[in-house]
Design a protein around this motif. Structure first.
Motif, mmCIF file in Angstrom:
data_model
loop_
_atom_site.group_PDB
_atom_site.id
_atom_site.type_symbol
_atom_site.label_atom_id
_atom_site.label_comp_id
_atom_site.label_asym_id
_atom_site.label_seq_id
_atom_site.Cartn_x
_atom_site.Cartn_y
_atom_site.Cartn_z
ATOM 1 N N UNK A 46 0.831 -1.214 0.000
ATOM 2 C CA UNK A 46 0.000 0.000 0.000
ATOM 3 C C UNK A 46 0.864 1.261 0.000
ATOM 4 N N UNK A 47 2.007 1.211 0.726
ATOM 5 C CA UNK A 47 2.895 2.377 0.781
ATOM 6 C C UNK A 47 3.458 2.701 -0.598
ATOM 7 N N UNK A 48 3.880 1.670 -1.310
ATOM 8 C CA UNK A 48 4.430 1.893 -2.655
ATOM 9 C C UNK A 48 3.334 2.377 -3.592
ATOM 10 N N UNK A 49 2.165 1.758 -3.512
ATOM 11 C CA UNK A 49 1.061 2.173 -4.382
ATOM 12 C C UNK A 49 0.608 3.597 -4.077
ATOM 13 N N UNK A 50 0.755 4.016 -2.801
ATOM 14 C CA UNK A 50 0.358 5.376 -2.425
ATOM 15 C C UNK A 50 1.248 6.430 -3.082
ATOM 16 N N UNK A 51 2.466 6.023 -3.464
ATOM 17 C CA UNK A 51 3.377 6.945 -4.157
ATOM 18 C C UNK A 51 2.974 7.135 -5.626
ATOM 19 N N UNK A 52 1.984 6.344 -6.077
ATOM 20 C CA UNK A 52 1.456 6.424 -7.441
ATOM 21 C C UNK A 52 2.559 6.336 -8.505
ATOM 22 N N UNK A 53 3.293 5.189 -8.518
ATOM 23 C CA UNK A 53 4.312 5.020 -9.572
ATOM 24 C C UNK A 53 3.658 5.029 -10.945
ATOM 25 N N UNK A 54 4.393 5.576 -11.922
ATOM 26 C CA UNK A 54 3.819 5.723 -13.260
ATOM 27 C C UNK A 54 4.607 4.944 -14.301
ATOM 28 N N UNK A 55 3.907 4.537 -15.358
ATOM 29 C CA UNK A 55 4.574 3.968 -16.528
ATOM 30 C C UNK A 55 5.079 5.138 -17.378
ATOM 31 N N UNK A 56 6.386 5.182 -17.666
ATOM 32 C CA UNK A 56 6.929 6.311 -18.421
ATOM 33 C C UNK A 56 6.488 6.345 -19.880
ATOM 34 N N UNK A 57 5.900 5.262 -20.370
ATOM 35 C CA UNK A 57 5.436 5.225 -21.757
ATOM 36 C C UNK A 57 3.945 5.546 -21.831
ATOM 37 N N UNK A 58 3.143 4.786 -21.063
ATOM 38 C CA UNK A 58 1.698 5.009 -21.097
ATOM 39 C C UNK A 58 1.250 6.148 -20.210
ATOM 40 N N UNK A 59 2.160 6.608 -19.311
ATOM 41 C CA UNK A 59 1.867 7.697 -18.377
ATOM 42 C C UNK A 59 0.637 7.398 -17.514
ATOM 43 N N UNK A 60 0.412 6.102 -17.249
ATOM 44 C CA UNK A 60 -0.697 5.706 -16.381
ATOM 45 C C UNK A 60 -0.149 5.226 -15.032
#
Length: 320
Positions: A182-196
């Motif tokens: 949950x901690x990692x997901x809370x940082x909202x990592x992004x895909x650098x290609x799809x930007x999602x």
């Protein structure tokens, strides 16, 4: 004979009444066998028995082979046997191997020990030349058949991990491991290609646009996209560092008993399966040689039993 001082638990492939824990062969990749049956199992029908001391519950000893329904020790015809004075001892056909960790298993400082073989009478011996060789190994002084927290028991087809109550009390809980995700997901990592936004799943799930993948040669975490796909191969080129190699979906290893620490969410993933765990846990299991075949040893992911590939067998995750 009845024994008022111990409780006996028998382990083996047989489904007969004297066996308390029926053990099937482990299939790599967290998959079931066809029809849930193995055509030719190498696990003994009466593989081993564990005797727990009633007066001191912290002491549990392991012995090779088990007692059948007629209360006799069951050993195959090809099993190695010998006589010492009035006593007869022996080994199961393919052996019962044990490995005690050095250091505290869940203290974060454990390192793998050396594999030994345990006899019917509880003696500890060096390994035979091959798994079912007729000549027994040499007796080992100073190594006990008392199980320790983190002791591995190999039955030639399945490997068991022994955990103590005290050790499990120091281990991370399932809730703690989920909180790391949950901690990692809370940082909202992004895909650098799809930007999602990417979301690490708590268990392996079907593909979604949020499912993170890792490039196993560099550790960059991205979503699934068509950029950098090598035609006619499984290789992909990382959009961040342009290294080419395999890519696999990530999922959290949620089995607290396999963790050797409760470290921070500095995540590493096993290669090639993509199971995530803490740094010390991944590095520990990548250094554990599990008996494989007649004389080989391989490192495996503890969460799915997939043999690790490459060196060191894992990759540090780099999120965008």
């Amino acid at each position: 004979m009845p024994d008022e001082d111990t409780d006996m638990f028998q382990i083996g492939r047989s489904s007969e009444a004297p066996i308390d824990f029926v053990v099937m062969d482990t299939v790599p990749g967290d998959k079931c066998c066809e029809g849930n049956k193995v055509l030719a199992s190498t696990i003994s029908r009466f593989a081993c028995r564990i005797l727990a001391d009633r007066n001191n519950p912290k002491i549990s000893r392991i012995y090779a082979a088990g007692f059948d329904s007629s209360r006799n020790i069951f050993l195959g015809e090809k099993a190695t046997k010998w006589q010492e004075g009035m006593d007869i001892d022996g080994l199961t056909t393919n052996g019962v191997l044990i490995m005690h960790p050095q250091g505290s298993f869940c203290g974060g400082d454990a390192v793998p020990g050396i594999w030994k073989e345990v006899s019917v009478g509880g003696g500890v011996y060096t390994l035979r030349e091959s798994r079912s060789a007729q000549q027994k190994g040499k007796a080992v002084e100073g190594v006990s058949n008392v199980l320790q927290d983190g002791t591995l028991i190999d039955l030639c087809g399945a490997t068991l991990l022994w955990r103590s109550a005290e050790g499990l009390a120091k281990s991370p809980t399932k809730e703690y491991l989920e909180s790391l995700v949950d901690k990692v997901n809370a940082e909202r990592p992004m895909c650098p290609v799809g930007l999602n936004t990417l979301v690490i799943p708590r268990k392996s799930s079907s593909d979604t646009d949020k499912q993170p993948y890792v490039y196993l040669n560099c550790g960059h975490v991205q979503g699934l996209h068509d950029w950098g796909v090598e035609k006619g191969s499984n290789s992909r080129t990382c959009s961040m560092c342009f290294k080419t190699g395999p890519m696999v979906k990530l999922s959290m290893g949620i089995e607290p008993a396999f963790y050797v620490d409760s470290g921070p969410p500095t995540f590493f993933a096993f290669n090639p399966c993509g199971h995530i765990a803490t740094e010390k846990t991944v590095k520990y299991w990548a250094s554990v040689p599990i008996p494989h075949g007649t004389a080989a040893f391989d490192s495996f992911c503890p969460f799915c039993a997939t043999p690790l590939e490459g060196h060191p067998g894992y990759v540090k995750l780099i999120f965008s």
